[in-house]
Write a protein that holds these residues in place. Structure first.
Motif, PDB file in Angstrom:
ATOM      1  N   PRO A 220      -6.668  13.335  -9.326  1.00 17.77           N
ATOM      2  CA  PRO A 220      -6.426  12.218  -8.410  1.00 17.77           C
ATOM      3  C   PRO A 220      -6.977  10.905  -8.970  1.00 17.77           C
ATOM      4  N   ILE A 221      -6.233   9.848  -8.760  1.00 18.30           N
ATOM      5  CA  ILE A 221      -6.649   8.510  -9.162  1.00 18.30           C
ATOM      6  C   ILE A 221      -6.541   7.637  -7.915  1.00 18.30           C
ATOM      7  N   PRO A 222      -7.596   6.901  -7.562  1.00 19.92           N
ATOM      8  CA  PRO A 222      -7.499   6.014  -6.402  1.00 19.92           C
ATOM      9  C   PRO A 222      -6.285   5.096  -6.572  1.00 19.92           C
ATOM     10  N   THR A 223      -5.440   5.071  -5.549  1.00 25.65           N
ATOM     11  CA  THR A 223      -4.145   4.410  -5.659  1.00 25.65           C
ATOM     12  C   THR A 223      -3.971   3.294  -4.652  1.00 25.65           C
ATOM     13  N   VAL A 224      -3.408   2.184  -5.148  1.00 24.66           N
ATOM     14  CA  VAL A 224      -2.979   1.060  -4.316  1.00 24.66           C
ATOM     15  C   VAL A 224      -1.456   1.032  -4.427  1.00 24.66           C
ATOM     16  N   LEU A 225      -0.765   1.141  -3.302  1.00 25.76           N
ATOM     17  CA  LEU A 225       0.693   1.053  -3.316  1.00 25.76           C
ATOM     18  C   LEU A 225       1.114  -0.355  -2.923  1.00 25.76           C
ATOM     19  N   ILE A 226       2.123  -0.873  -3.627  1.00 24.97           N
ATOM     20  CA  ILE A 226       2.684  -2.181  -3.314  1.00 24.97           C
ATOM     21  C   ILE A 226       4.179  -2.000  -3.036  1.00 24.97           C
ATOM     22  N   THR A 227       4.708  -2.820  -2.143  1.00 26.24           N
ATOM     23  CA  THR A 227       6.111  -2.670  -1.791  1.00 26.24           C
ATOM     24  C   THR A 227       6.726  -3.994  -1.352  1.00 26.24           C
ATOM     25  N   ALA A 228       7.987  -4.150  -1.691  1.00 31.85           N
ATOM     26  CA  ALA A 228       8.743  -5.310  -1.218  1.00 31.85           C
ATOM     27  C   ALA A 228       9.390  -5.003   0.125  1.00 31.85           C
ATOM     28  N   TYR A 229       9.297  -3.752   0.565  1.00 24.77           N
ATOM     29  CA  TYR A 229       9.930  -3.306   1.812  1.00 24.77           C
ATOM     30  C   TYR A 229       8.896  -2.654   2.711  1.00 24.77           C
ATOM     31  N   PRO A 230       7.983  -3.469   3.285  1.00 26.57           N
ATOM     32  CA  PRO A 230       6.925  -2.875   4.105  1.00 26.57           C
ATOM     33  C   PRO A 230       7.509  -2.175   5.338  1.00 26.57           C
ATOM     34  N   ASP A 231       7.042  -0.971   5.558  1.00 25.26           N
ATOM     35  CA  ASP A 231       7.487  -0.155   6.674  1.00 25.26           C
ATOM     36  C   ASP A 231       6.244   0.530   7.239  1.00 25.26           C
ATOM     37  N   GLU A 232       6.029   0.406   8.531  1.00 19.70           N
ATOM     38  CA  GLU A 232       4.802   0.922   9.141  1.00 19.70           C
ATOM     39  C   GLU A 232       4.695   2.448   9.006  1.00 19.70           C
ATOM     40  N   ARG A 233       5.825   3.145   9.093  1.00 20.05           N
ATOM     41  CA  ARG A 233       5.776   4.613   8.947  1.00 20.05           C
ATOM     42  C   ARG A 233       5.382   5.012   7.530  1.00 20.05           C
ATOM     43  N   GLU A 234       5.957   4.317   6.535  1.00 23.38           N
ATOM     44  CA  GLU A 234       5.585   4.612   5.143  1.00 23.38           C
ATOM     45  C   GLU A 234       4.124   4.275   4.894  1.00 23.38           C
ATOM     46  N   ARG A 235       3.688   3.161   5.468  1.00 30.90           N
ATOM     47  CA  ARG A 235       2.284   2.763   5.319  1.00 30.90           C
ATOM     48  C   ARG A 235       1.365   3.841   5.885  1.00 30.90           C
ATOM     49  N   ALA A 236       1.655   4.312   7.084  1.00 31.30           N
ATOM     50  CA  ALA A 236       0.835   5.347   7.723  1.00 31.30           C
ATOM     51  C   ALA A 236       0.851   6.637   6.895  1.00 31.30           C
ATOM     52  N   ARG A 237       2.022   7.016   6.393  1.00 29.31           N
ATOM     53  CA  ARG A 237       2.148   8.224   5.569  1.00 29.31           C
ATOM     54  C   ARG A 237       1.320   8.089   4.289  1.00 29.31           C
ATOM     55  N   ALA A 238       1.373   6.909   3.668  1.00 33.59           N
ATOM     56  CA  ALA A 238       0.636   6.674   2.428  1.00 33.59           C
ATOM     57  C   ALA A 238      -0.872   6.737   2.662  1.00 33.59           C
ATOM     58  N   LEU A 239      -1.337   6.078   3.707  1.00 31.73           N
ATOM     59  CA  LEU A 239      -2.776   6.085   3.994  1.00 31.73           C
ATOM     60  C   LEU A 239      -3.243   7.486   4.368  1.00 31.73           C
ATOM     61  N   GLU A 240      -2.410   8.232   5.086  1.00 31.66           N
ATOM     62  CA  GLU A 240      -2.730   9.615   5.440  1.00 31.66           C
ATOM     63  C   GLU A 240      -2.838  10.482   4.180  1.00 31.66           C
ATOM     64  N   ALA A 241      -2.038  10.159   3.166  1.00 31.80           N
ATOM     65  CA  ALA A 241      -2.056  10.906   1.903  1.00 31.80           C
ATOM     66  C   ALA A 241      -3.239  10.520   1.013  1.00 31.80           C
ATOM     67  N   GLY A 242      -4.034   9.542   1.448  1.00 31.74           N
ATOM     68  CA  GLY A 242      -5.229   9.175   0.699  1.00 31.74           C
ATOM     69  C   GLY A 242      -5.120   7.934  -0.153  1.00 31.74           C
ATOM     70  N   VAL A 243      -4.020   7.178   0.003  1.00 30.56           N
ATOM     71  CA  VAL A 243      -3.867   5.923  -0.735  1.00 30.56           C
ATOM     72  C   VAL A 243      -4.922   4.933  -0.220  1.00 30.56           C
ATOM     73  N   ILE A 244      -5.532   4.179  -1.139  1.00 31.28           N
ATOM     74  CA  ILE A 244      -6.602   3.237  -0.780  1.00 31.28           C
ATOM     75  C   ILE A 244      -6.057   2.058   0.033  1.00 31.28           C
ATOM     76  N   CYS A 245      -4.971   1.435  -0.445  1.00 33.49           N
ATOM     77  CA  CYS A 245      -4.368   0.267   0.212  1.00 33.49           C
ATOM     78  C   CYS A 245      -2.850   0.337   0.088  1.00 33.49           C
ATOM     79  N   PHE A 246      -2.182  -0.318   1.020  1.00 35.56           N
ATOM     80  CA  PHE A 246      -0.724  -0.415   1.039  1.00 35.56           C
ATOM     81  C   PHE A 246      -0.410  -1.888   1.264  1.00 35.56           C
ATOM     82  N   LEU A 247       0.017  -2.587   0.201  1.00 38.05           N
ATOM     83  CA  LEU A 247       0.212  -4.035   0.274  1.00 38.05           C
ATOM     84  C   LEU A 247       1.679  -4.419   0.159  1.00 38.05           C
TER      85      LEU A 247
END
Length: 126
Positions: free
Chosen positions: A76-103
């Motif tokens: 595992p590597i601490p992960t920051v996800l970035i997106t041009a298409y912010p979606d609250e469900r994807e954000r919640a899924r990513a944070l639940e999976a252990g992603v540090i930030c979703f920008l």
């Protein structure tokens, strides 16, 4: 004296790779850039990466899938996800999976650096 932390940037957009690398260089971090999750996984030295910044949507494997693949492989590597298409469900899924930030792109430089600092702090032995 410790070496500069190495942060991997994985994005299929050259301008995002270049500007993010420039930002990290100016902040005293070492940055490695990759155009796809697959090229990152095939690279040498994944174990030296202390933080991963990955685009959520890329051809082939997504940033969230990359995060999951690394975790499943016990690297595992601490992960920051970035997106041009912010979606609250994807954000919640990513944070639940252990992603540090979703920008959302375009992201604020200070916000990204704060996320990286959080990720690096989590990698330091307690």
């Amino acid at each position: 004296m410790r070496d500069k932390p190495t942060v991997a940037i994985v994005d299929d957009d050259d301008s995002v790779l270049d500007t993010t690398k420039d930002l990290l260089d100016s902040a005293g971090l070492s940055a490695a850039t990759f155009h796809s999750a697959e090229s990152f996984l095939q690279s040498e030295g994944i174990c030296a990466i202390q933080c991963l910044i990955a685009d959520m949507r890329m051809p082939g494997m997504t940033g969230l899938e990359l995060h999951g693949r690394l975790a499943a492989a016990s690297t595992p590597i601490p992960t920051v996800l970035i997106t041009a298409y912010p979606d609250e469900r994807e954000r919640a899924r990513a944070l639940e999976a252990g992603v540090i930030c979703f920008l959302a792109k375009p992201f604020n430089a200070e916000e990204l650096l704060a996320c990286i600092e959080t990720a690096l702090r989590g990698r330091d032995p307690a």
